[in-house]
Design an enzyme around this catalytic site. Sequence first.
Site, mmCIF file in Angstrom:
data_model
loop_
_atom_site.group_PDB
_atom_site.id
_atom_site.type_symbol
_atom_site.label_atom_id
_atom_site.label_comp_id
_atom_site.label_asym_id
_atom_site.label_seq_id
_atom_site.Cartn_x
_atom_site.Cartn_y
_atom_site.Cartn_z
ATOM 1 N N SER A 52 0.847 -1.191 0.000
ATOM 2 C CA SER A 52 0.000 0.000 0.000
ATOM 3 C C SER A 52 0.887 1.247 0.000
ATOM 4 O O SER A 52 0.396 2.355 -0.253
ATOM 5 C CB SER A 52 -0.938 0.004 1.208
ATOM 6 O OG SER A 52 -0.220 -0.240 2.404
ATOM 7 N N ASP A 90 5.635 -6.771 2.291
ATOM 8 C CA ASP A 90 4.942 -7.325 1.129
ATOM 9 C C ASP A 90 5.919 -7.621 0.006
ATOM 10 O O ASP A 90 6.753 -6.763 -0.344
ATOM 11 C CB ASP A 90 3.920 -6.306 0.596
ATOM 12 C CG ASP A 90 2.515 -6.619 1.048
ATOM 13 O OD1 ASP A 90 2.145 -7.811 1.089
ATOM 14 O OD2 ASP A 90 1.777 -5.658 1.369
ATOM 15 N N LYS A 120 5.175 -11.100 3.151
ATOM 16 C CA LYS A 120 3.743 -11.365 2.943
ATOM 17 C C LYS A 120 3.503 -11.521 1.449
ATOM 18 O O LYS A 120 4.085 -10.786 0.652
ATOM 19 C CB LYS A 120 2.883 -10.238 3.522
ATOM 20 C CG LYS A 120 1.376 -10.460 3.286
ATOM 21 C CD LYS A 120 0.510 -9.574 4.149
ATOM 22 C CE LYS A 120 0.285 -8.188 3.612
ATOM 23 N NZ LYS A 120 -0.342 -8.122 2.273
ATOM 24 N N GLU A 189 -8.677 -9.959 3.939
ATOM 25 C CA GLU A 189 -9.091 -8.583 3.649
ATOM 26 C C GLU A 189 -10.484 -8.545 3.037
ATOM 27 O O GLU A 189 -10.775 -9.244 2.053
ATOM 28 C CB GLU A 189 -8.065 -7.930 2.689
ATOM 29 C CG GLU A 189 -8.404 -6.479 2.370
ATOM 30 C CD GLU A 189 -7.254 -5.690 1.765
ATOM 31 O OE1 GLU A 189 -6.115 -6.211 1.722
ATOM 32 O OE2 GLU A 189 -7.507 -4.541 1.346
HETATM 33 O O1 KIV Z 1 -0.376 -3.437 1.663
HETATM 34 C C1 KIV Z 1 -1.058 -3.380 2.699
HETATM 35 O O2 KIV Z 1 -1.152 -2.339 3.359
HETATM 36 C C2 KIV Z 1 -1.763 -4.566 3.134
HETATM 37 C C3 KIV Z 1 -2.672 -4.458 4.308
HETATM 38 C C4 KIV Z 1 -3.898 -3.729 3.962
HETATM 39 C C5 KIV Z 1 -2.977 -5.777 4.884
HETATM 40 O O3 KIV Z 1 -1.617 -5.586 2.539
#
Ligand code: KIV
Length: 271
Positions: A52, A90, A120, A189
């Site tokens: 994000s 991520d 993640k 989510e």
């Molecule tokens: O990228 C992100 O912020 C996320 C969260 C919303 C879990 O994956």
Amino acid sequence: MSVHTQTSKVTTSVIRNMKANGEKIAVLTCYDYTLARIVDQAGIDILLVGDSASNVVCGNQTTLPITTDEMIFLTKGVVRAAEHALVAVDMPFGSYQTSEEEALRNAVKIMKESGADAVKIEGGEEILPIIRHIIQAGIPVCGHLGLTPQSVNQFGGYGLRAKDTTEAEKLLRDAQLLDAAGCFAIVLEKIPAALAERVTAAVSAAVIGIGAGDKTDGQVLVLHDMLGLNAGFKPKFLRLFAQLKDNVHNAVTDYITAVKDGTFPNENEKY
Ligand code: KIV
């Protein structure tokens, strides 16, 4: 007052134990050293350097453009600040979908260069061999199911996922597969709360919800959203724990006025 309940560093075993003991897990995204220090010192369990960042930090419409090197750059600052929290990052779009080898190479690069504790990855059964490959290399993986923003072009938007039985059953099966593969946590989510509750009961991995109701093992929010810095974004699941946009705006307009009318700096503010 601090809500720090753990003095030592949070690890994946701590997260698994929290689930086993019914202790809720608090997760926030973070993308820089200064805010990560504040959030870490407040006692957050997991700092997620989410992709994000593509929207929040870089101003893109989707999470797709952000690169592995950009994620590493941001994560380094968060890692330097995190004395307590586990730092998860991520894997960005395109860094793991092409092959098991490419995925592992990028996961290793992220872990080596950023110093994060875990990665993640979005997706279920389709990317299971990739997730297994990364976990077998000793890298902890957090899964992510439901609304997976890297697939926005396939979904055609950011609406609620798994409303129908077929998608709900697939999501439950995907979560069980991720759990069996060894994911220490799974983000769910924007799915119905009742489904999130079923998934949480069905897996040993810690289930972290965002827009997935109150029965998951923990919650995650985007820091800038819950601080009220992202004015136009008000989905039903988002609670604003502060309204910082107004504070920042007012501070900046006060500063501009003070500079322009010559009242800043004053006698005490110069050498
Ligand atoms: O990228 C992100 O912020 C996320 C969260 C919303 C879990 O994956």
